[in-house]
Design a protein around this motif. Structure first.
Motif, short mmCIF file in Angstrom:
data_model
loop_
_atom_site.label_atom_id
_atom_site.label_comp_id
_atom_site.label_asym_id
_atom_site.label_seq_id
_atom_site.Cartn_x
_atom_site.Cartn_y
_atom_site.Cartn_z
N ARG A 39 0.73 -1.24 -0.04
CA ARG A 39 -0.04 -0.08 -0.18
C ARG A 39 0.83 1.29 -0.21
O ARG A 39 0.54 2.28 -0.51
CB ARG A 39 -0.96 0.10 1.31
N ASP A 43 0.74 4.19 -2.96
CA ASP A 43 0.64 5.58 -2.68
C ASP A 43 1.97 6.59 -3.13
O ASP A 43 1.69 7.55 -3.96
CB ASP A 43 0.64 5.60 -1.18
N PRO A 49 -4.59 1.45 -5.56
CA PRO A 49 -4.44 0.17 -5.12
C PRO A 49 -4.31 -1.16 -6.04
O PRO A 49 -3.96 -2.13 -5.40
CB PRO A 49 -5.35 0.20 -3.84
#
Length: 293
Positions: A39, A43, A49
């Motif tokens: 994750r 980012d 995602p």
């Protein structure tokens, strides 16, 4: 320097850097760590995602295989879940048998942590880890147009680059590279070399060769070239835009022109035997020494 002495000094400098940055660097070994890292990378690379740069199962497999899989956790948020404290992550792969080196595949720092030297702390931990396992060198690739990464890799860490790789990864589907071709510099970090030890342990900056370097490309904001090929044996400054990521959004055509110009000039100089020895942020570009390797 003796390898054992150099290794101890490297670990001590890594510990100091982590303390200064206010982070704890540790291995990411659990399944929960792997998903947190997935994750985090999605980012930082702005992929969403659904398409992270690395999936959690691959990250876990790399850790299981003994790769360097580590994260820097914010000590200022002690008591909160580790996933919420993750400010940086890096993954390095070991070289083939008989070659004492590591290749750093991916490393990133969250935007909110910039200015705290979190990335410096993570790379110094990676340096100490590699030395502790008998390695002498770490390699990685980076986009030559991203000035802040060039400054960090060449000036802050004391790395050097001798190879220019054209469109090395093909088009990447992330929010950083856009539709630009993925030219890369292959950096070699000699872990116990004089420049690396000065940068990482003494905090000394690599000096710009004198006399003042000849400028091979235009200044930031200008359209690059065409300019005469640098001549002679003195140092050369190859400039790059201050913010190529912003330029790709504002003026992708101009960003593409810079890509081609830097490819031609910087790539040509490296192919001809020049070496990158510094990144001069005030001048806005790479400093190369000529005269053979």
């Amino acid at each position: 320097m003796d390898h054992s002495m150099g290794t101890m000094a490297a670990r001590a400098s890594a510990t100091r850097a982590a303390g200064t940055a206010g982070v704890r660097v540790r291995a990411l070994t659990s399944t929960a760590d792997s998903f947190a890292c997935e994750r985090f990378l999605a980012d930082v690379w702005q992929t969403g995602p659904e398409h992270p740069p690395l999936a959690a199962d691959v990250i876990r497999a790399m850790a299981d295989a003994g790769s360097y899989v580590a994260g820097a956790l914010d000590d200022r948020l002690e008591g909160t879940p580790d996933e919420e404290r993750l400010l940086a992550a890096g993954i390095g792969l070991w070289g083939p048998p008989g070659r004492p080196e590591m290749h750093s595949h991916i490393a990133g720092v969250h935007a909110q942590a910039r200015g705290r030297d979190v990335g410096f702390a993570l790379k110094l931990d990676q340096r100490a880890h590699a030395l502790e396992h008998g390695a002498h060198e770490i390699t990685w690739t980076f986009d030559p147009l991203v000035a802040r990464n060039a400054h960090f890799n060449v000036r802050k860490l004391g790395g050097g680059a001798q190879a220019y790789l054209i469109d090395h990864y093909g088009q990447l589907s992330d929010g950083l590279n856009g539709t630009d071709e993925t030219d890369r510099l292959l950096l070699r970090w000699e872990l116990l070399g004089e420049r690396a030890r000065s940068a990482c342990e003494d905090g000394a900056q690599a000096g710009v060769p004198r006399p003042a370097p000849e400028v091979a490309l235009g200044r930031d904001g200008e359209r690059p070239g065409p300019r005469p090929a640098p001549t002679g044996a003195g140092p050369v400054l190859v400039s790059v835009p201050h913010d190529i990521e912003g330029l790709r959004t504002r003026d992708p055509e101009l960003a593409g022109a810079w890509r081609l110009a830097v490819r031609e000039v910087l790539g040509g100089l490296l192919a001809g035997g020049a070496q990158i020895v510094d990144f001069d942020r005030s001048a806005g570009g790479y400093v190369l020494a000529r005269g053979g390797r």
